[in-house]
Design a protein around this motif. Structure first.
Motif, mmCIF file in Angstrom:
data_model
loop_
_atom_site.group_PDB
_atom_site.id
_atom_site.type_symbol
_atom_site.label_atom_id
_atom_site.label_comp_id
_atom_site.label_asym_id
_atom_site.label_seq_id
_atom_site.Cartn_x
_atom_site.Cartn_y
_atom_site.Cartn_z
ATOM 1 N N PHE A 49 -25.502 55.150 14.952
ATOM 2 C CA PHE A 49 -24.871 56.264 15.661
ATOM 3 C C PHE A 49 -24.362 55.762 17.007
ATOM 4 N N PHE A 50 -23.094 55.330 17.029
ATOM 5 C CA PHE A 50 -22.451 54.880 18.254
ATOM 6 C C PHE A 50 -21.342 55.866 18.618
ATOM 7 N N GLY A 51 -20.975 55.885 19.898
ATOM 8 C CA GLY A 51 -19.928 56.796 20.349
ATOM 9 C C GLY A 51 -18.927 56.107 21.252
ATOM 10 N N GLY A 52 -17.985 56.889 21.746
ATOM 11 C CA GLY A 52 -16.949 56.397 22.642
ATOM 12 C C GLY A 52 -15.917 57.486 22.851
ATOM 13 N N THR A 53 -15.253 57.469 23.997
ATOM 14 C CA THR A 53 -14.279 58.519 24.298
ATOM 15 C C THR A 53 -12.989 58.354 23.505
ATOM 16 N N GLN A 54 -12.667 57.138 23.110
ATOM 17 C CA GLN A 54 -11.476 56.893 22.293
ATOM 18 C C GLN A 54 -11.830 57.100 20.828
ATOM 19 N N ARG A 55 -11.174 58.068 20.181
ATOM 20 C CA ARG A 55 -11.495 58.374 18.786
ATOM 21 C C ARG A 55 -11.161 57.196 17.873
ATOM 22 N N SER A 56 -12.052 56.941 16.921
ATOM 23 C CA SER A 56 -11.774 55.956 15.877
ATOM 24 C C SER A 56 -11.055 56.659 14.726
ATOM 25 N N LYS A 57 -10.455 55.878 13.833
ATOM 26 C CA LYS A 57 -9.754 56.483 12.687
ATOM 27 C C LYS A 57 -10.719 57.247 11.791
ATOM 28 N N SER A 58 -11.911 56.685 11.573
ATOM 29 C CA SER A 58 -12.856 57.368 10.684
ATOM 30 C C SER A 58 -13.344 58.675 11.297
ATOM 31 N N GLU A 59 -13.322 58.790 12.623
ATOM 32 C CA GLU A 59 -13.650 60.056 13.268
ATOM 33 C C GLU A 59 -12.491 61.038 13.130
ATOM 34 N N GLU A 60 -11.270 60.563 13.368
ATOM 35 C CA GLU A 60 -10.097 61.437 13.326
ATOM 36 C C GLU A 60 -9.877 62.050 11.950
ATOM 37 N N TYR A 61 -10.133 61.270 10.907
ATOM 38 C CA TYR A 61 -9.803 61.716 9.547
ATOM 39 C C TYR A 61 -11.019 62.156 8.745
ATOM 40 N N CYS A 62 -12.154 62.316 9.411
ATOM 41 C CA CYS A 62 -13.347 62.776 8.698
ATOM 42 C C CYS A 62 -13.182 64.241 8.301
ATOM 43 N N PRO A 63 -13.402 64.588 7.027
ATOM 44 C CA PRO A 63 -13.266 65.992 6.613
ATOM 45 C C PRO A 63 -14.334 66.866 7.256
ATOM 46 N N SER A 64 -13.989 68.117 7.497
ATOM 47 C CA SER A 64 -14.903 69.031 8.191
ATOM 48 C C SER A 64 -16.134 69.362 7.363
ATOM 49 N N ASP A 65 -16.062 69.156 6.028
ATOM 50 C CA ASP A 65 -17.209 69.470 5.192
ATOM 51 C C ASP A 65 -18.105 68.257 4.938
ATOM 52 N N ALA A 66 -17.869 67.148 5.663
ATOM 53 C CA ALA A 66 -18.696 65.953 5.504
ATOM 54 C C ALA A 66 -20.119 66.236 5.977
ATOM 55 N N PHE A 67 -21.086 65.481 5.457
ATOM 56 C CA PHE A 67 -22.488 65.647 5.851
ATOM 57 C C PHE A 67 -22.639 65.494 7.364
ATOM 58 N N LEU A 68 -21.957 64.497 7.936
ATOM 59 C CA LEU A 68 -21.839 64.378 9.390
ATOM 60 C C LEU A 68 -20.367 64.500 9.729
ATOM 61 N N ASN A 69 -19.981 65.635 10.308
ATOM 62 C CA ASN A 69 -18.575 65.825 10.671
ATOM 63 C C ASN A 69 -18.403 65.670 12.178
ATOM 64 N N LEU A 70 -17.157 65.706 12.625
ATOM 65 C CA LEU A 70 -16.859 65.421 14.021
ATOM 66 C C LEU A 70 -17.454 66.473 14.953
ATOM 67 N N GLU A 71 -17.421 67.721 14.549
ATOM 68 C CA GLU A 71 -17.963 68.789 15.388
ATOM 69 C C GLU A 71 -19.454 68.574 15.646
ATOM 70 N N LEU A 72 -20.202 68.261 14.584
ATOM 71 C CA LEU A 72 -21.637 68.034 14.740
ATOM 72 C C LEU A 72 -21.903 66.749 15.514
ATOM 73 N N ASN A 73 -21.125 65.721 15.236
ATOM 74 C CA ASN A 73 -21.259 64.452 15.949
ATOM 75 C C ASN A 73 -21.103 64.661 17.457
ATOM 76 N N ASP A 74 -20.049 65.379 17.856
ATOM 77 C CA ASP A 74 -19.815 65.646 19.277
ATOM 78 C C ASP A 74 -20.938 66.487 19.873
ATOM 79 N N ARG A 75 -21.455 67.421 19.091
ATOM 80 C CA ARG A 75 -22.532 68.289 19.578
ATOM 81 C C ARG A 75 -23.788 67.453 19.856
ATOM 82 N N PHE A 76 -24.113 66.544 18.952
ATOM 83 C CA PHE A 76 -25.275 65.686 19.163
ATOM 84 C C PHE A 76 -25.157 64.918 20.483
ATOM 85 N N TRP A 77 -23.985 64.331 20.727
ATOM 86 C CA TRP A 77 -23.812 63.577 21.972
ATOM 87 C C TRP A 77 -23.850 64.502 23.177
#
Length: 340
Positions: free
Chosen positions: A210-238
């Protein structure tokens, strides 16, 4: 020893207090600052314990009430070594949720003990937002030093009685993978290595870290919202776990963030970095592993095409999980001695 300087209760019912953060319904934060946690897991799965692994809990930080769970094969096989390696498993959950007691993590540790023929150590650590980073890193270090104290005691916990303290492997899943990274950096120096004696760490296994960064990666940008770990939840954790005022470029989140250690100069022990083709975190973890390889570090990157975040705990007896187990065992066999 630092990296840096509740039971269930009814959720607030006052009309003007609203929920502002929700992590899989097990952690809820409200507009008045109150926090509601459930004691149950984020999703219920049956425990798959056939009795072949013995396990028990032990307290490693009495002042904080933190416990870890030890696992050991109940019966020896002819191919087992005289003493069993020690394999750490730090659970995931974005530093905000999770526990050694959750059945998905418990099942995976049972599987690890059987598949790796090792003593498995599965520690808890303080969770955010009540305890923001680096609290989890400090607690994880404390769990390692507790094992060191057992090695020095002359009368260790019974489940460590036939453990090989000179063959320790540190692993973590998601947030636990990030913990493993920070421990690898800490123990890379001569001072860090002497801090562990007589423990000897032979390698690290980062499972979809679980790594982060302010510059979005491609896998973050194109992750579907119904993924087990999606971008909204990822951002919330951080948002909930980082020190107040920090961004995801803080070195506690981004290994290459400003102000962090120069990883080019770090003397890493052997490392296996596992990524999944359908994982939001894929690109960051792959970039981390490839950069270290380019700098001559003893790092392997293992890409499971088509696999989502945490596939090995969601389905620990699936064919991909079996393949991962084989890779980890091969990594341990290969790195039975420290590569200087």
């Amino acid at each position: 020893m630092s990296f840096s300087s509740a039971a269930d209760a009814p959720a607030p019912a006052i009309a003007n207090i609203v929920e502002v953060e929700n992590c899989r319904d097990v952690l809820r934060v409200f507009s008045d600052g109150s926090i509601h946690r459930t004691t149950g897991p984020s999703f219920p799965v049956p425990v798959e314990d056939d009795g072949s692994i013995e396990w028990d809990d032990a307290t490693f930080a009495l002042d904080l009430g933190l416990r870890l769970r030890l696992y050991r094969p109940r019966h020896r096989l002819p191919t087992d070594p005289g003493k069993l390696p020690i394999f750490y498993y730090f659970h995931g959950g974005g530093y905000c949720i999770g526990s050694r007691t959750w059945p998905n993590f418990h099942n995976y540790c049972l599987r690890l003990a059987a598949g790796l023929r090792s003593v498995i150590v599965s520690p808890d650590y303080r969770l955010a937002p009540e305890n923001r980073l680096p609290a989890a890193l400090d607690d994880s270090l404390a769990s390692i030093l507790w094992i060191r104290s057992q090695a020095l005691s002359g009368d260790p916990n019974p489940l460590l009685s036939d453990a090989d303290f000179s063959r320790v492997y540190i692993s973590g899943d998601s947030a636990g993978g990030s913990i493993a990274h920070h421990l690898a950096v800490r123990f890379s120096s001569d001072e860090g290595r002497s801090e562990l004696e007589p423990l000897l760490v032979r390698g690290y296994v980062l499972l979809m870290p679980f790594f982060g960064g302010t510059q979005r990666s491609k896998s973050e940008e194109y992750c579907p919202s119904d993924a087990f770990l999606n971008l909204e939840l990822n951002d919330r954790f951080w948002r909930l776990s980082l020190p107040v005022g920090s961004t995801t470029d803080d070195p506690v989140s981004n290994p290459f963030g400003p102000g962090g250690p120069d990883l080019k100069a770090v003397r890493f022990d052997p490392m296996l970095v596992v990524v999944g083709g359908r994982d939001l975190l894929r690109d960051r973890a792959a970039d981390y592993g490839e950069r270290l390889k380019e700098w001559g570090k003893p790092v392997e990157v293992l890409d499971f095409e088509g696999q989502q975040h945490g596939f090995f705990t969601i389905q620990p007896r699936s064919e991909p999980a079996d393949r991962l187990m084989s890779y980890i065992r091969r990594f341990m066999d290969k790195n039975g001695c420290r590569l200087d």
